[in-house]
Design a protein around this motif. Sequence first.
Motif, PDB file in Angstrom:
ATOM      1  N   VAL A  50      -6.716   8.328  -4.890  1.00 17.04           N
ATOM      2  CA  VAL A  50      -6.316   6.919  -4.810  1.00 17.04           C
ATOM      3  C   VAL A  50      -5.077   6.777  -3.931  1.00 17.04           C
ATOM      4  O   VAL A  50      -4.993   5.882  -3.080  1.00 17.04           O
ATOM      5  CB  VAL A  50      -6.036   6.353  -6.222  1.00 17.04           C
ATOM      6  CG1 VAL A  50      -5.559   4.900  -6.132  1.00 17.04           C
ATOM      7  CG2 VAL A  50      -7.278   6.438  -7.088  1.00 17.04           C
ATOM      8  N   ALA A  51      -4.113   7.674  -4.132  1.00 20.33           N
ATOM      9  CA  ALA A  51      -2.880   7.645  -3.340  1.00 20.33           C
ATOM     10  C   ALA A  51      -3.190   7.809  -1.862  1.00 20.33           C
ATOM     11  O   ALA A  51      -2.644   7.087  -1.009  1.00 20.33           O
ATOM     12  CB  ALA A  51      -1.932   8.744  -3.809  1.00 20.33           C
ATOM     13  N   GLN A 105      -1.453  -1.786  13.184  1.00 21.95           N
ATOM     14  CA  GLN A 105      -2.033  -3.044  13.674  1.00 21.95           C
ATOM     15  C   GLN A 105      -0.973  -4.118  13.884  1.00 21.95           C
ATOM     16  O   GLN A 105      -1.032  -4.898  14.834  1.00 21.95           O
ATOM     17  CB  GLN A 105      -3.087  -3.556  12.680  1.00 21.95           C
ATOM     18  CG  GLN A 105      -4.391  -2.785  12.699  1.00 21.95           C
ATOM     19  CD  GLN A 105      -5.352  -3.263  11.618  1.00 21.95           C
ATOM     20  OE1 GLN A 105      -4.986  -4.051  10.722  1.00 21.95           O
ATOM     21  NE2 GLN A 105      -6.592  -2.793  11.671  1.00 21.95           N
ATOM     22  N   ASN A 106      -0.002  -4.148  12.987  1.00 21.18           N
ATOM     23  CA  ASN A 106       1.023  -5.188  13.054  1.00 21.18           C
ATOM     24  C   ASN A 106       2.374  -4.621  12.625  1.00 21.18           C
ATOM     25  O   ASN A 106       2.878  -4.918  11.530  1.00 21.18           O
ATOM     26  CB  ASN A 106       0.621  -6.366  12.159  1.00 21.18           C
ATOM     27  CG  ASN A 106       1.527  -7.563  12.342  1.00 21.18           C
ATOM     28  OD1 ASN A 106       2.159  -7.730  13.380  1.00 21.18           O
ATOM     29  ND2 ASN A 106       1.607  -8.395  11.312  1.00 21.18           N
ATOM     30  N   PRO A 107       2.987  -3.808  13.491  1.00 21.73           N
ATOM     31  CA  PRO A 107       4.262  -3.179  13.114  1.00 21.73           C
ATOM     32  C   PRO A 107       5.360  -4.218  12.935  1.00 21.73           C
ATOM     33  O   PRO A 107       5.360  -5.254  13.607  1.00 21.73           O
ATOM     34  CB  PRO A 107       4.560  -2.252  14.301  1.00 21.73           C
ATOM     35  CG  PRO A 107       3.758  -2.790  15.427  1.00 21.73           C
ATOM     36  CD  PRO A 107       2.548  -3.423  14.838  1.00 21.73           C
ATOM     37  N   LYS A 141      -3.552   5.736   3.736  1.00 20.67           N
ATOM     38  CA  LYS A 141      -4.357   5.521   4.952  1.00 20.67           C
ATOM     39  C   LYS A 141      -4.437   4.039   5.302  1.00 20.67           C
ATOM     40  O   LYS A 141      -4.323   3.660   6.469  1.00 20.67           O
ATOM     41  CB  LYS A 141      -5.768   6.103   4.757  1.00 20.67           C
ATOM     42  CG  LYS A 141      -5.831   7.620   4.804  1.00 20.67           C
ATOM     43  CD  LYS A 141      -7.261   8.108   4.607  1.00 20.67           C
ATOM     44  CE  LYS A 141      -7.336   9.634   4.688  1.00 20.67           C
ATOM     45  NZ  LYS A 141      -8.723  10.119   4.450  1.00 20.67           N
ATOM     46  N   GLU A 142      -4.639   3.198   4.280  1.00 23.03           N
ATOM     47  CA  GLU A 142      -4.725   1.755   4.508  1.00 23.03           C
ATOM     48  C   GLU A 142      -3.391   1.225   5.031  1.00 23.03           C
ATOM     49  O   GLU A 142      -3.350   0.379   5.935  1.00 23.03           O
ATOM     50  CB  GLU A 142      -5.117   1.038   3.217  1.00 23.03           C
ATOM     51  CG  GLU A 142      -5.326  -0.462   3.364  1.00 23.03           C
ATOM     52  CD  GLU A 142      -6.453  -0.830   4.309  1.00 23.03           C
ATOM     53  OE1 GLU A 142      -6.440  -1.952   4.843  1.00 23.03           O
ATOM     54  OE2 GLU A 142      -7.355   0.010   4.532  1.00 23.03           O
ATOM     55  N   ASN A 160       0.827  -1.211   0.000  1.00 23.88           N
ATOM     56  CA  ASN A 160       0.000   0.000   0.000  1.00 23.88           C
ATOM     57  C   ASN A 160       0.861   1.261   0.000  1.00 23.88           C
ATOM     58  O   ASN A 160       0.510   2.250  -0.653  1.00 23.88           O
ATOM     59  CB  ASN A 160      -0.951  -0.008   1.199  1.00 23.88           C
ATOM     60  CG  ASN A 160      -2.141  -0.915   0.980  1.00 23.88           C
ATOM     61  OD1 ASN A 160      -2.982  -0.667   0.128  1.00 23.88           O
ATOM     62  ND2 ASN A 160      -2.205  -2.008   1.731  1.00 23.88           N
ATOM     63  N   ASP A 161       1.968   1.248   0.735  1.00 23.17           N
ATOM     64  CA  ASP A 161       2.875   2.395   0.706  1.00 23.17           C
ATOM     65  C   ASP A 161       3.386   2.656  -0.707  1.00 23.17           C
ATOM     66  O   ASP A 161       3.400   3.797  -1.194  1.00 23.17           O
ATOM     67  CB  ASP A 161       4.073   2.155   1.632  1.00 23.17           C
ATOM     68  CG  ASP A 161       3.829   2.637   3.050  1.00 23.17           C
ATOM     69  OD1 ASP A 161       2.856   3.391   3.274  1.00 23.17           O
ATOM     70  OD2 ASP A 161       4.615   2.274   3.949  1.00 23.17           O
TER      71      ASP A 161
END
Length: 277
Positions: free
Chosen positions: A192-193, A206-208, A198-199, A177-178
């Motif tokens: 879109v970017a 949530q899961n670093p 954000k996602e 996503n990045d």
Amino acid sequence: MRILTKLHYFILLFGLLYSKSLLAQDQYYENGMAAYEKKDYETALLSFTQALDNKYLMKGKDVPRAYNYRAKTVAEYFSVMLSNNNSEFISNNPNILVNAFEDLDQAIRFDDGKCQDLIADTKGDLLNVTFQFGKTIADSLRIDRGSNDPKTDSLVILVIDELLILKELIGESYEINDLLGLLQYKQGNIEVATNYFKESEKLYQQNPPASADYNHVYNYYYSGLINYAKLHDFDQALVDVKKARKFISDNFDGNEEASTLDAKLEALEFQIKLLKE
């Protein structure tokens, strides 16, 4: 008796021809393995392809291995081309990574349970080289934001396609996503970017990862640029910039590249504060 003799003759002839075909396909596979071990990637790809062109004449146990090693060869060859900055090879082979993932699916389909570790290893290789591909293009875009080079633009579109396929294969990932956010930003697709950024941030929180991923700082940086220059949401832009600077301070203090970026962020923070006053 003559009929039986002729029948036996044709059976024997068919058996000999079939055996020769089996030997030929086995030889192609063995040639591919020998070339792969020598890192002669072009010969390996050709040999594995020749073997798989008539895969039903191969030994059953070799079929998933041939698919697997053709995919593995692509992963290693592509990585070498990236390291050598060979953009011509990449442009001339737009679907090579997609085809390699399809080979991996075929390896799974034909596997009798004895190639699972090999397939998992190759999948890791393909994931790594896909991320390497995306990050290489992303890094080049960070250096030259104003480039209108058609080759660069075509590579951006190619990477987006590859990443979307990868996203379907492995599911959600902050890294994907990045990269998609950055590449869509380059294409001018701001909304879109923003959604991708954000996602990614949600997934990252949530899961670093076990250790901070430096590339993730560009999520905050470009989110800040979008809110500052495109949306004129100066409050949110300031939040993004502060997040980026804190991310660098907490995880990459003393890193030369990070220090250079932080200087840009500091200047951007100053500009935003002036506009807010």
